[in-house]
Design a protein around this motif. Structure first.
Motif, PDB file in Angstrom:
ATOM      1  N   GLY A 192       0.831  -1.196   0.000  1.00 28.70           N
ATOM      2  CA  GLY A 192       0.000   0.000   0.000  1.00 28.70           C
ATOM      3  C   GLY A 192       0.865   1.245   0.000  1.00 28.70           C
ATOM      4  N   THR A 193       0.316   2.324  -0.506  1.00 32.43           N
ATOM      5  CA  THR A 193       1.034   3.585  -0.482  1.00 32.43           C
ATOM      6  C   THR A 193       0.057   4.743  -0.347  1.00 32.43           C
ATOM      7  OG1 THR A 193       2.654   5.008  -1.571  1.00 32.43           O
ATOM      8  CG2 THR A 193       1.103   3.850  -3.007  1.00 32.43           C
TER       9      THR A 193
ATOM     10  N   GLY B 107       1.822  10.506  -2.961  1.00 33.25           N
ATOM     11  CA  GLY B 107       1.298  10.932  -4.253  1.00 33.25           C
ATOM     12  C   GLY B 107       2.106  10.487  -5.451  1.00 33.25           C
ATOM     13  N   ILE B 108       3.423  10.629  -5.419  1.00 31.85           N
ATOM     14  CA  ILE B 108       4.242  10.269  -6.576  1.00 31.85           C
ATOM     15  C   ILE B 108       4.196   8.765  -6.821  1.00 31.85           C
ATOM     16  CG2 ILE B 108       6.422  10.090  -5.310  1.00 31.85           C
ATOM     17  CD1 ILE B 108       6.023  11.594  -8.821  1.00 31.85           C
ATOM     18  N   HIS B 109       4.163   7.975  -5.763  1.00 38.07           N
ATOM     19  CA  HIS B 109       4.057   6.521  -5.918  1.00 38.07           C
ATOM     20  C   HIS B 109       2.680   6.141  -6.448  1.00 38.07           C
ATOM     21  CE1 HIS B 109       7.371   5.776  -2.693  1.00 38.07           C
ATOM     22  NE2 HIS B 109       7.778   6.502  -3.699  1.00 38.07           N
ATOM     23  N   GLN B 110       1.650   6.802  -5.947  1.00 39.17           N
ATOM     24  CA  GLN B 110       0.292   6.526  -6.417  1.00 39.17           C
ATOM     25  C   GLN B 110       0.167   6.812  -7.909  1.00 39.17           C
ATOM     26  OE1 GLN B 110      -1.907   9.069  -3.768  1.00 39.17           O
ATOM     27  NE2 GLN B 110      -2.244   7.414  -2.305  1.00 39.17           N
TER      28      GLN B 110
ATOM     29  N   SER C  56      -2.845  -1.750  -2.496  1.00 39.52           N
ATOM     30  CA  SER C  56      -3.829  -0.794  -1.987  1.00 39.52           C
ATOM     31  C   SER C  56      -3.272   0.611  -2.092  1.00 39.52           C
ATOM     32  CB  SER C  56      -4.208  -1.111  -0.536  1.00 39.52           C
ATOM     33  OG  SER C  56      -3.079  -1.005   0.304  1.00 39.52           O
ATOM     34  N   ILE C  57      -4.159   1.502  -2.419  1.00 40.58           N
ATOM     35  CA  ILE C  57      -3.814   2.916  -2.436  1.00 40.58           C
ATOM     36  C   ILE C  57      -4.582   3.530  -1.285  1.00 40.58           C
ATOM     37  CG2 ILE C  57      -4.066   5.079  -3.687  1.00 40.58           C
ATOM     38  CD1 ILE C  57      -3.493   3.586  -6.241  1.00 40.58           C
TER      39      ILE C  57
ATOM     40  N   ASP D  56      -8.846   4.016   3.015  1.00 38.56           N
ATOM     41  CA  ASP D  56      -8.817   3.208   1.813  1.00 38.56           C
ATOM     42  C   ASP D  56      -9.424   3.997   0.658  1.00 38.56           C
ATOM     43  OD1 ASP D  56     -10.460   0.909   0.107  1.00 38.56           O
ATOM     44  OD2 ASP D  56      -8.443   0.296   0.762  1.00 38.56           O
ATOM     45  N   LEU D  57      -8.955   3.715  -0.530  1.00 38.82           N
ATOM     46  CA  LEU D  57      -9.427   4.379  -1.734  1.00 38.82           C
ATOM     47  C   LEU D  57     -10.954   4.293  -1.862  1.00 38.82           C
ATOM     48  CD1 LEU D  57      -8.048   5.699  -4.266  1.00 38.82           C
ATOM     49  CD2 LEU D  57      -8.322   3.507  -5.372  1.00 38.82           C
ATOM     50  N   ALA D  58     -11.528   3.136  -1.555  1.00 44.77           N
ATOM     51  CA  ALA D  58     -12.968   2.929  -1.694  1.00 44.77           C
ATOM     52  C   ALA D  58     -13.767   3.835  -0.760  1.00 44.77           C
ATOM     53  CB  ALA D  58     -13.317   1.466  -1.438  1.00 44.77           C
ATOM     54  N   VAL D  59     -13.237   4.112   0.413  1.00 42.33           N
ATOM     55  CA  VAL D  59     -13.929   4.972   1.381  1.00 42.33           C
ATOM     56  C   VAL D  59     -14.013   6.402   0.847  1.00 42.33           C
ATOM     57  CG1 VAL D  59     -13.793   5.961   3.715  1.00 42.33           C
ATOM     58  CG2 VAL D  59     -13.263   3.540   3.340  1.00 42.33           C
TER      59      VAL D  59
END
Length: 130
Positions: A29-30, A33-36, A59-60, A105-108
């Protein structure tokens, strides 16, 4: 492999590590921002191994260090187009001025954006890669 590790960890009552390589909660997970941005474009950019090889998923996480690229990704998944001014406001509210140090989490964050923007969250469209 991850299932075996998890069973062993529970049996010996080992606390779940957060950042342990391969098995830690956030190993794949990360929130940076640059990694995402790199992962959204091409996961091989920042992943030295594929999470699936170990029964894991990437996971992002959304945190104060996340960038606009992940926000644009979520808006694209929701089918919402915004101008730069609105993007800056959404970034300020959902990322830059987050309270606390916890990540989400991204989904949230996607669900919260959908509610705020009045758009449905499409089933199966929560993937961090597309």
């Amino acid at each position: 492999m991850y299932e075996a590790y998890t069973a062993l960890r529970r049996t010996i009552r080992l606390e779940e590590p957060r950042n342990k390589a391969i098995f830690g909660t956030y190993a794949f997970g990360t929130a940076a921002g640059i990694h995402q941005q790199g992962i959204l474009r091409n996961p091989a950019t920042y992943e030295y191994v594929e999470p699936a090889r170990f029964g894991r998923e990437r996971s992002i996480l959304i945190g104060r260090h996340s960038g606009r690229a992940v926000l644009r990704h979520l808006l694209d998944q929701l089918g919402v187009e915004v101008d730069n001014e609105r993007l800056a406001e959404l970034y300020r509210v959902h990322i830059a001025e987050r309270t606390g140090a916890d990540c989400e989490d991204l989904a949230v964050v996607k669900a919260r954006l959908a509610r705020e923007l009045g758009t449905p969250v499409l089933a199966g469209a929560v993937s961090s890669t597309g």
